[in-house]
Design a protein around this motif. Structure first.
Motif, PDB file in Angstrom:
ATOM      1  N   UNK A  98       1.595 -59.841 -19.044  1.00  0.00           N
ATOM      2  CA  UNK A  98       1.282 -58.501 -18.548  1.00  0.00           C
ATOM      3  C   UNK A  98       2.479 -57.585 -18.664  1.00  0.00           C
ATOM      4  N   UNK A  99       2.262 -56.326 -18.316  1.00  0.00           N
ATOM      5  CA  UNK A  99       3.311 -55.333 -18.503  1.00  0.00           C
ATOM      6  C   UNK A  99       3.926 -54.783 -17.240  1.00  0.00           C
ATOM      7  N   UNK A 100       3.558 -55.330 -16.073  1.00  0.00           N
ATOM      8  CA  UNK A 100       4.137 -54.845 -14.819  1.00  0.00           C
ATOM      9  C   UNK A 100       5.443 -55.589 -14.559  1.00  0.00           C
ATOM     10  N   UNK A 101       6.543 -54.953 -14.933  1.00  0.00           N
ATOM     11  CA  UNK A 101       7.849 -55.591 -14.861  1.00  0.00           C
ATOM     12  C   UNK A 101       8.232 -56.060 -13.482  1.00  0.00           C
ATOM     13  N   UNK A 102       7.845 -55.317 -12.451  1.00  0.00           N
ATOM     14  CA  UNK A 102       8.201 -55.709 -11.090  1.00  0.00           C
ATOM     15  C   UNK A 102       7.537 -57.021 -10.703  1.00  0.00           C
ATOM     16  N   UNK A 103       6.299 -57.227 -11.137  1.00  0.00           N
ATOM     17  CA  UNK A 103       5.616 -58.497 -10.868  1.00  0.00           C
ATOM     18  C   UNK A 103       6.342 -59.650 -11.562  1.00  0.00           C
ATOM     19  N   UNK A 104       6.722 -59.428 -12.809  1.00  0.00           N
ATOM     20  CA  UNK A 104       7.438 -60.471 -13.550  1.00  0.00           C
ATOM     21  C   UNK A 104       8.769 -60.778 -12.877  1.00  0.00           C
ATOM     22  N   UNK A 105       9.513 -59.736 -12.516  1.00  0.00           N
ATOM     23  CA  UNK A 105      10.821 -59.942 -11.893  1.00  0.00           C
ATOM     24  C   UNK A 105      10.723 -60.676 -10.567  1.00  0.00           C
ATOM     25  N   UNK A 106       9.608 -60.514  -9.868  1.00  0.00           N
ATOM     26  CA  UNK A 106       9.463 -61.213  -8.588  1.00  0.00           C
ATOM     27  C   UNK A 106       9.483 -62.721  -8.776  1.00  0.00           C
ATOM     28  N   UNK A 107       9.134 -63.181  -9.978  1.00  0.00           N
ATOM     29  CA  UNK A 107       9.098 -64.612 -10.270  1.00  0.00           C
ATOM     30  C   UNK A 107      10.376 -65.107 -10.944  1.00  0.00           C
ATOM     31  N   UNK A 108      11.051 -64.243 -11.678  1.00  0.00           N
ATOM     32  CA  UNK A 108      12.181 -64.708 -12.495  1.00  0.00           C
ATOM     33  C   UNK A 108      13.531 -64.203 -12.003  1.00  0.00           C
ATOM     34  N   UNK A 109      13.537 -63.453 -10.906  1.00  0.00           N
ATOM     35  CA  UNK A 109      14.775 -63.066 -10.243  1.00  0.00           C
ATOM     36  C   UNK A 109      14.673 -63.444  -8.777  1.00  0.00           C
ATOM     37  N   UNK A 110      15.772 -63.838  -8.201  1.00  0.00           N
ATOM     38  CA  UNK A 110      15.778 -64.320  -6.822  1.00  0.00           C
ATOM     39  C   UNK A 110      15.882 -63.149  -5.854  1.00  0.00           C
ATOM     40  N   UNK A 111      14.862 -62.311  -5.885  1.00  0.00           N
ATOM     41  CA  UNK A 111      14.789 -61.203  -4.943  1.00  0.00           C
ATOM     42  C   UNK A 111      14.221 -61.690  -3.622  1.00  0.00           C
ATOM     43  N   UNK A 112      14.754 -61.159  -2.533  1.00  0.00           N
ATOM     44  CA  UNK A 112      14.182 -61.470  -1.230  1.00  0.00           C
ATOM     45  C   UNK A 112      13.427 -60.245  -0.741  1.00  0.00           C
ATOM     46  N   UNK A 113      12.130 -60.391  -0.618  1.00  0.00           N
ATOM     47  CA  UNK A 113      11.291 -59.242  -0.231  1.00  0.00           C
ATOM     48  C   UNK A 113      11.029 -59.172   1.266  1.00  0.00           C
ATOM     49  N   UNK A 114      11.522 -60.149   2.001  1.00  0.00           N
ATOM     50  CA  UNK A 114      11.120 -60.223   3.411  1.00  0.00           C
ATOM     51  C   UNK A 114      12.266 -60.125   4.400  1.00  0.00           C
ATOM     52  N   UNK A 274       8.475 -48.860 -19.471  1.00  0.00           N
ATOM     53  CA  UNK A 274       8.383 -50.316 -19.576  1.00  0.00           C
ATOM     54  C   UNK A 274       9.463 -50.866 -20.497  1.00  0.00           C
ATOM     55  N   UNK A 275       9.643 -50.242 -21.651  1.00  0.00           N
ATOM     56  CA  UNK A 275      10.640 -50.708 -22.611  1.00  0.00           C
ATOM     57  C   UNK A 275      12.049 -50.615 -22.024  1.00  0.00           C
ATOM     58  N   UNK A 276      12.315 -49.545 -21.283  1.00  0.00           N
ATOM     59  CA  UNK A 276      13.609 -49.410 -20.608  1.00  0.00           C
ATOM     60  C   UNK A 276      13.806 -50.535 -19.602  1.00  0.00           C
ATOM     61  N   UNK A 277      12.751 -50.868 -18.880  1.00  0.00           N
ATOM     62  CA  UNK A 277      12.810 -51.937 -17.870  1.00  0.00           C
ATOM     63  C   UNK A 277      13.145 -53.279 -18.520  1.00  0.00           C
ATOM     64  N   UNK A 278      12.429 -53.618 -19.605  1.00  0.00           N
ATOM     65  CA  UNK A 278      12.618 -54.920 -20.240  1.00  0.00           C
ATOM     66  C   UNK A 278      14.023 -55.065 -20.826  1.00  0.00           C
ATOM     67  N   UNK A 279      14.617 -53.952 -21.251  1.00  0.00           N
ATOM     68  CA  UNK A 279      15.957 -54.018 -21.849  1.00  0.00           C
ATOM     69  C   UNK A 279      17.017 -54.432 -20.838  1.00  0.00           C
ATOM     70  N   UNK A 280      16.711 -54.320 -19.565  1.00  0.00           N
ATOM     71  CA  UNK A 280      17.702 -54.662 -18.530  1.00  0.00           C
ATOM     72  C   UNK A 280      17.921 -56.165 -18.412  1.00  0.00           C
ATOM     73  N   UNK A 281      16.970 -56.963 -18.886  1.00  0.00           N
ATOM     74  CA  UNK A 281      17.073 -58.414 -18.731  1.00  0.00           C
ATOM     75  C   UNK A 281      17.550 -59.031 -20.043  1.00  0.00           C
ATOM     76  N   UNK A 282      18.751 -59.592 -19.997  1.00  0.00           N
ATOM     77  CA  UNK A 282      19.367 -60.142 -21.217  1.00  0.00           C
ATOM     78  C   UNK A 282      18.682 -61.425 -21.684  1.00  0.00           C
TER      79      UNK A 282
END
Length: 311
Positions: A98-114, A274-282
């Protein structure tokens, strides 16, 4: 460590067909990472994958809530992680598509949402301020306290703008500072992150043609039906690109030509973000579709790279 396959890219780049072909060859199940396809009844405007297109591949997190319900990234993360575990129990490959970068990042970055507390009254104050003075005004408040979020977030991304202001009010820290002591890459998955791209002019042409096809397929009737079911412009779902513009047309605020123009423009701008968002992840492996003659060639190339990375 569990393997987690990700296929993303801007809107209209052609993720659906390629992801299904990959899932067939990799024994995978697809977990949608699309913030609009979670909603029931919203099929045409979200370019939702159809049963025929699925070709028997199991898809998760599509049609899970009604349009009057709010849904946030923390909820997505919890549901997706449970599904990943269930897919693994079946000895299959979980594939996030999918193309929702925030959803993807929630799984592949150790963000704490709570961890950071909430301040309901302050949140309501900012929501009322946005109603009174506009989203741009609330967004401008970030400039003095969190320049990173100010530059990263768009005014219409009101929920996350408010969250950034809320975190600063409660902790005296920006969201980036709040997460500074966290190892963002400390996740329980080995990720294989592929992003489709193509020539910008070609992509924009695909976007314009897809909007025309949505109109031919009955987007106006879909929005009429949603309106008749009581779904209103203030709901999170109805603010999605394609829905808010057609709703404004139905409510007499825009001509049909103006609405279609704005859907196309909004979709093109979204693709750019979206393209700008994806470029942030090496970790992203870019797949330029212009370098391939057929989708089948792209599928084979991705599988080849995936197999090499697994060694």
């Amino acid at each position: 460590m569990k393997n987690l396959f990700i296929l993303s890219g801007p809107t209209a780049v052609g993720k659906t067909h390629i992801s299904i072909e990959l899932a067939k060859k990799l024994n995978g199940e697809i977990i949608s990472a699309d913030s609009m396809q979670i909603y029931k009844y919203m099929d045409i405007g979200s370019a939702k994958v159809t049963k025929d297109e699925m070709q028997g591949i199991i898809h998760h997190l599509i049609d899970i809530i009604k349009p009057d319900k709010n849904f946030n990234v923390s909820e997505y993360k919890g549901l997706a992680e449970n599904i990943i575990d269930e897919i693994y129990k079946k000895n299959k490959l979980p594939m996030v598509v999918g193309g929702t970068g925030l959803y993807i990042n929630s799984l592949i970055l150790n963000y704490n949402f709570t961890d950071a507390k909430t301040d309901k009254s302050y949140r309501e104050y900012l929501e009322n301020l946005a109603e009174e003075k506009g989203n741009e005004y609330v967004h401008s408040l970030l400039k003095e306290v969190d320049i990173d979020s100010y530059e990263r977030l768009y005014p219409n991304d009101l929920k996350r703008v408010i969250r950034a202001l809320e975190v600063y009010k409660l902790t005296g820290k920006t969201i980036s500072e709040y997460n500074a002591n966290t190892n963002l890459y400390d996740i329980p998955y080995k990720i294989y992150y592929f992003v489709l791209t193509m020539d910008r002019a070609k992509l924009y042409d695909r976007i314009n043609k897809r909007v025309d096809l949505m109109m031919e397929n009955g987007l106006i009737d879909e929005v009429k039906r949603l309106k008749s079911m009581g779904y209103t412009p203030d709901m999170q779902s109805m603010k999605g690109i394609g829905y808010k513009e057609i709703l404004n047309y139905l409510n007499g605020n825009l001509t049909l030509d103006e609405a279609i123009y704005l859907v196309k423009k909004g979709s093109r701008n979204y693709a750019k973000r979206q393209l700008t968002w994806f470029r942030k992840d090496k970790r992203v492996i870019w797949i330029n579709k212009d370098n391939f003659s057929y989708d089948e060639d792209i599928v084979e190339h991705i599988i080849h790279v995936f197999n090499i990375m697994k060694i």
